[in-house]
Design a protein around this motif. Structure first.
Motif, PDB file in Angstrom:
ATOM      1  N   LEU A 116       0.915  -1.160  -0.049  1.00  0.00           N
ATOM      2  CA  LEU A 116       0.147  -0.043   0.005  1.00  0.00           C
ATOM      3  C   LEU A 116       0.896   1.305  -0.001  1.00  0.00           C
ATOM      4  O   LEU A 116       0.542   2.287  -0.575  1.00  0.00           O
ATOM      5  CB  LEU A 116      -0.994  -0.059   1.294  1.00  0.00           C
TER       6      LEU A 116
ATOM      7  N   VAL B 264       0.813   1.649  -4.122  1.00  0.00           N
ATOM      8  CA  VAL B 264      -0.648   2.357  -3.914  1.00  0.00           C
ATOM      9  C   VAL B 264      -0.077   4.057  -3.478  1.00  0.00           C
ATOM     10  O   VAL B 264      -0.932   4.810  -3.672  1.00  0.00           O
ATOM     11  CB  VAL B 264      -1.798   1.937  -3.124  1.00  0.00           C
TER      12      VAL B 264
ATOM     13  N   GLY C  23      -5.001  -2.853   4.832  1.00  0.00           N
ATOM     14  CA  GLY C  23      -4.871  -3.892   3.889  1.00  0.00           C
ATOM     15  C   GLY C  23      -5.042  -5.412   4.494  1.00  0.00           C
ATOM     16  O   GLY C  23      -5.924  -6.217   4.479  1.00  0.00           O
TER      17      GLY C  23
ATOM     18  N   ILE D 126      -6.565  -5.848  -5.847  1.00  0.00           N
ATOM     19  CA  ILE D 126      -5.249  -5.271  -5.019  1.00  0.00           C
ATOM     20  C   ILE D 126      -4.494  -4.758  -6.547  1.00  0.00           C
ATOM     21  O   ILE D 126      -3.842  -3.755  -6.144  1.00  0.00           O
ATOM     22  CB  ILE D 126      -4.590  -6.447  -4.712  1.00  0.00           C
TER      23      ILE D 126
ATOM     24  N   SER E  45      -5.228  -3.502  -8.900  1.00  0.00           N
ATOM     25  CA  SER E  45      -5.681  -2.174  -9.513  1.00  0.00           C
ATOM     26  C   SER E  45      -4.815  -1.034  -8.974  1.00  0.00           C
ATOM     27  O   SER E  45      -4.883   0.233  -9.695  1.00  0.00           O
ATOM     28  CB  SER E  45      -7.304  -2.058  -9.289  1.00  0.00           C
ATOM     29  N   SER E  46      -4.391  -1.043  -7.739  1.00  0.00           N
ATOM     30  CA  SER E  46      -3.434   0.194  -7.342  1.00  0.00           C
ATOM     31  C   SER E  46      -4.469   1.332  -6.979  1.00  0.00           C
ATOM     32  O   SER E  46      -4.036   2.459  -6.828  1.00  0.00           O
ATOM     33  CB  SER E  46      -2.341   0.223  -8.061  1.00  0.00           C
TER      34      SER E  46
ATOM     35  N   THR F 165      -8.170  -1.747  -3.809  1.00  0.00           N
ATOM     36  CA  THR F 165      -7.177  -2.398  -3.395  1.00  0.00           C
ATOM     37  C   THR F 165      -7.595  -2.836  -1.948  1.00  0.00           C
ATOM     38  O   THR F 165      -7.374  -4.179  -1.643  1.00  0.00           O
ATOM     39  CB  THR F 165      -5.625  -1.653  -3.254  1.00  0.00           C
TER      40      THR F 165
ATOM     41  N   ARG G 268       4.478  -4.917  -7.292  1.00  0.00           N
ATOM     42  CA  ARG G 268       3.557  -5.465  -7.965  1.00  0.00           C
ATOM     43  C   ARG G 268       3.759  -6.660  -8.526  1.00  0.00           C
ATOM     44  O   ARG G 268       2.688  -7.566  -8.807  1.00  0.00           O
ATOM     45  CB  ARG G 268       3.430  -4.366  -8.867  1.00  0.00           C
TER      46      ARG G 268
END
Length: 390
Positions: free
Chosen positions: A237, A241, A252, A294, A296-297, A302, A364
């Motif tokens: 995250l 993210v 998360g 997740i 998709s960021s 997420t 990622r």
């Protein structure tokens, strides 16, 4: 829900289940400070992965010794001693001044983690045999609940406690006091009570590989993904993210643990209706959807994705153990211990592996690998189910 009611109404069952929760309260608090420790020691993801591998090495080193200690001291005493030792030792990684000491301290934490894990599972198994009850699955639900308590409450108060060792100390004191209060219900249990059937002395044999091969691979992949999410979700995250808030970046894992807890408390009833293979395939599908979310960021998507992965994973491991216990030609104890052993190996090895993958590109890539693992687990389950029907 009967097992949950049993735990909540009798200290004899709540005490061992609380050890499950306590273990993950400490771990859930620890994972909140992994990014800070990484920055303080100025290490990269690969180096952090090596440190986590030291934790795994300590755990693996204790496996052959744990049964000896339980036999000599008693499962109740070992369980209480182990959870107290584990809690105290986890104060050290938070305050170490350099990378070498971090690795050494995590190795010793791993030793106590394994002893706690083996002790608490053996304790529940022993009580189940003595009382002819079943509350193992719900006890594992308490493990997930511990993650919610540790990471959830910790994420809320982390900005108010400026010194990590103080936060960790509060968690340790809470765990030690509560376990000392509940341990009177199980402290004198030796683990040498009655057993209905004599089991084969050898727990592991190459003869077990063939009937359990598929289940073992699934357990390795799914429990490996659990371990990876536990240690890397907050960093994901923050790094992928781009979340800057300490509170939000911890949610998360909180969402993952909360949904896993919910799924495990209700999973037995669903399994009775649909069957083990269908439940595992369904769990894989839900987790695959979660991993896409997740990746998709996008912050809300997420965090929701971590929840879907937790819900999907929650039903898979209990059903794998159920199938392993019914495998033809081997005892239930052999089947379950064999599958659980390889699953636990995946749980320990995945965090350092993902650290090295992150070094190659980013976290990622690591989570793309976890997505692929869920897909592979679903495909294996599909073929196992088809072979059973033929």
């Amino acid at each position: 829900m009967n097992s949950l009611q049993l735990i909540l109404t009798k200290l004899r069952y709540f005490g061992p289940s609380w050890v499950f929760a306590s273990l993950n309260i400490i771990v859930g608090t620890w994972v909140l400070y992994i990014p800070g420790i990484k920055d303080k020691l100025n290490i990269d993801d690969a180096q952090l992965g090596i440190a986590l591998f030291c934790f795994a090495s300590g755990t693996l080193a204790m496996i052959p010794l744990s049964s000896i200690l339980i036999k000599k001291i008693g499962v109740g005493r070992v369980t209480l001693f182990a959870i107290i030792t584990f809690s105290i030792l986890f104060l050290v990684p938070v305050i170490v001044p350099n990378y070498i000491l971090l690795c050494i301290s995590l190795f010793f934490v791993g030793l106590s983690a394994c002893l706690t894990d083996v002790g608490m599972n053996a304790l529940v198994s022993c009580i189940e045999q003595e009382d002819e009850v079943h509350f193992m699955s719900a006890s594992h639900g308490f493990f997930s609940l511990g993650g919610v308590i540790g990471a959830g409450i910790g994420s809320i108060i982390i900005t108010y406690i400026q010194v990590p060792i103080i936060h960790m100390s509060y968690a340790v004191i809470f765990v030690i006091i509560t376990n000392l209060l509940t341990a009177r219900a199980f402290f004198d249990i030796t683990g040498t009570g009655k057993q209905k059937n004599k089991e084969v002395k050898r727990s592991y044999s190459f003869k077990l590989i063939k009937p359990l091969f598929g289940l073992t691979i699934i357990a390795f992949l799914i429990m490996g993904s659990e371990g990876a999410i536990e240690h890397w979700s907050k960093l994901y995250l923050q790094d992928v993210v781009a979340v800057t808030s300490e509170k939000i970046s911890g949610f998360g894992f909180v969402t993952f643990s909360a949904m896993m807890t919910l799924g495990r408390f209700f999973g037995d009833a669903i399994s009775k209706r649909f069957g083990s293979f269908t439940i595992i395939i369904g769990g894989c599908l839900i987790s695959i959807f979660g991993f896409f979310a997740i990746l998709s960021s996008q912050l809300v998507v997420t965090i929701s994705g971590f929840g879907f992965v937790g819900l999907g994973f929650s039903v898979i491991i209990p059903e794998l153990f159920r199938l392993a216990g019914k495998a033809k030609g081997i005892s239930a104890a052999q089947g379950i211990s064999f599958v659980a052993g390889f699953g636990y190996l995946g749980f320990l090895l995945s965090p350092p592996i993902l650290g090295f993958l992150s070094k190659i590109e980013s976290l990622r890539l690591s989570f793309i690998v976890l997505l692929m693992a869920a897909v592979i687990a679903m495909i294996i389950t599909f073929f196992l189910n088809r072979n059973k029907r033929e």
